[in-house]
Design a protein around this motif. Sequence first.
Motif, PDB file in Angstrom:
ATOM      1  N   LEU A   1      -1.021  20.134  -5.182  1.00 24.34           N
ATOM      2  CA  LEU A   1      -0.739  19.193  -6.266  1.00 24.34           C
ATOM      3  C   LEU A   1      -1.349  17.840  -5.972  1.00 24.34           C
ATOM      4  N   ASP A   2      -1.714  17.146  -7.023  1.00 26.87           N
ATOM      5  CA  ASP A   2      -2.193  15.774  -6.914  1.00 26.87           C
ATOM      6  C   ASP A   2      -1.021  14.803  -7.062  1.00 26.87           C
ATOM      7  N   TYR A   3      -1.014  13.798  -6.227  1.00 26.72           N
ATOM      8  CA  TYR A   3      -0.020  12.728  -6.323  1.00 26.72           C
ATOM      9  C   TYR A   3      -0.752  11.390  -6.393  1.00 26.72           C
ATOM     10  N   TRP A   4      -0.084  10.443  -7.065  1.00 29.17           N
ATOM     11  CA  TRP A   4      -0.667   9.113  -7.236  1.00 29.17           C
ATOM     12  C   TRP A   4       0.321   8.045  -6.772  1.00 29.17           C
ATOM     13  N   GLY A   5      -0.230   6.987  -6.211  1.00 28.53           N
ATOM     14  CA  GLY A   5       0.589   5.833  -5.895  1.00 28.53           C
ATOM     15  C   GLY A   5       0.840   5.009  -7.146  1.00 28.53           C
ATOM     16  N   GLN A   6       1.622   3.950  -6.983  1.00 33.55           N
ATOM     17  CA  GLN A   6       2.007   3.130  -8.128  1.00 33.55           C
ATOM     18  C   GLN A   6       0.906   2.156  -8.540  1.00 33.55           C
ATOM     19  N   GLY A   7      -0.075   1.982  -7.685  1.00 37.31           N
ATOM     20  CA  GLY A   7      -1.178   1.074  -7.991  1.00 37.31           C
ATOM     21  C   GLY A   7      -0.953  -0.300  -7.396  1.00 37.31           C
ATOM     22  N   THR A   8      -2.047  -0.912  -6.963  1.00 38.18           N
ATOM     23  CA  THR A   8      -1.991  -2.269  -6.431  1.00 38.18           C
ATOM     24  C   THR A   8      -3.136  -3.075  -7.049  1.00 38.18           C
ATOM     25  N   GLN A   9      -2.818  -4.271  -7.497  1.00 40.34           N
ATOM     26  CA  GLN A   9      -3.806  -5.091  -8.201  1.00 40.34           C
ATOM     27  C   GLN A   9      -4.730  -5.793  -7.208  1.00 40.34           C
TER      28      GLN A   9
ATOM     29  N   LEU B   1       3.493   8.178  -2.192  1.00 45.47           N
ATOM     30  CA  LEU B   1       2.344   7.414  -1.707  1.00 45.47           C
ATOM     31  C   LEU B   1       2.679   5.940  -1.877  1.00 45.47           C
ATOM     32  N   VAL B   2       2.723   5.234  -0.778  1.00 45.57           N
ATOM     33  CA  VAL B   2       3.077   3.820  -0.808  1.00 45.57           C
ATOM     34  C   VAL B   2       1.843   3.006  -0.459  1.00 45.57           C
ATOM     35  N   GLU B   3       1.451   2.162  -1.384  1.00 45.25           N
ATOM     36  CA  GLU B   3       0.242   1.352  -1.234  1.00 45.25           C
ATOM     37  C   GLU B   3       0.606  -0.078  -0.849  1.00 45.25           C
ATOM     38  N   SER B   4      -0.312  -0.721  -0.177  1.00 48.89           N
ATOM     39  CA  SER B   4      -0.132  -2.131   0.155  1.00 48.89           C
ATOM     40  C   SER B   4      -1.495  -2.770   0.338  1.00 48.89           C
ATOM     41  N   GLY B   5      -1.511  -4.094   0.244  1.00 50.41           N
ATOM     42  CA  GLY B   5      -2.711  -4.838   0.602  1.00 50.41           C
ATOM     43  C   GLY B   5      -3.500  -5.445  -0.541  1.00 50.41           C
ATOM     44  N   GLY B   6      -3.083  -5.253  -1.770  1.00 50.01           N
ATOM     45  CA  GLY B   6      -3.815  -5.871  -2.866  1.00 50.01           C
ATOM     46  C   GLY B   6      -3.585  -7.372  -2.897  1.00 50.01           C
ATOM     47  N   GLY B   7      -4.278  -8.046  -3.836  1.00 45.99           N
ATOM     48  CA  GLY B   7      -4.088  -9.479  -3.967  1.00 45.99           C
ATOM     49  C   GLY B   7      -5.251 -10.157  -4.660  1.00 45.99           C
TER      50      GLY B   7
END
Length: 120
Positions: free
Chosen positions: A107-115, A4-10
């Motif tokens: 199964l549950d998967y999680w992304g790395q998180g975005t601040q 899972l690849v996250e983007s867009g935080g800031g």
Amino acid sequence: QVQLVESGGGLVQAGGSLRLSCAASGSFLAINSQGWYRQAPGKQRELVAAFTRSGATNYADSVKGRFTISRDNAKNTVHLQMNSLKPEDTAVYYCNANVLRYTGSRLDYWGQGTQVTVSS
């Protein structure tokens, strides 16, 4: 394996907007549910918004009317449009997906998180 690849935080000022995206890739039959959670310092991780297995949407009461979750099934991607952001929305946002594997297991998967940081 599923990624899972996250983007867009800031960083944004109160009242502003941000859009988060989460793309799922890898080897799986289907995505059962997919959505966003967040965790603020010293607090437990909580649901923000998600698509359920039936395709319905769930939102935390604190974000209803301000956040909108959407998805692109062809790209296995979910987006979270966050408007009228408040300082209390500051947290690390995590993408979550419950995936049906070729083995038949889920199964549950999680992304790395975005601040996401909202300044007052």
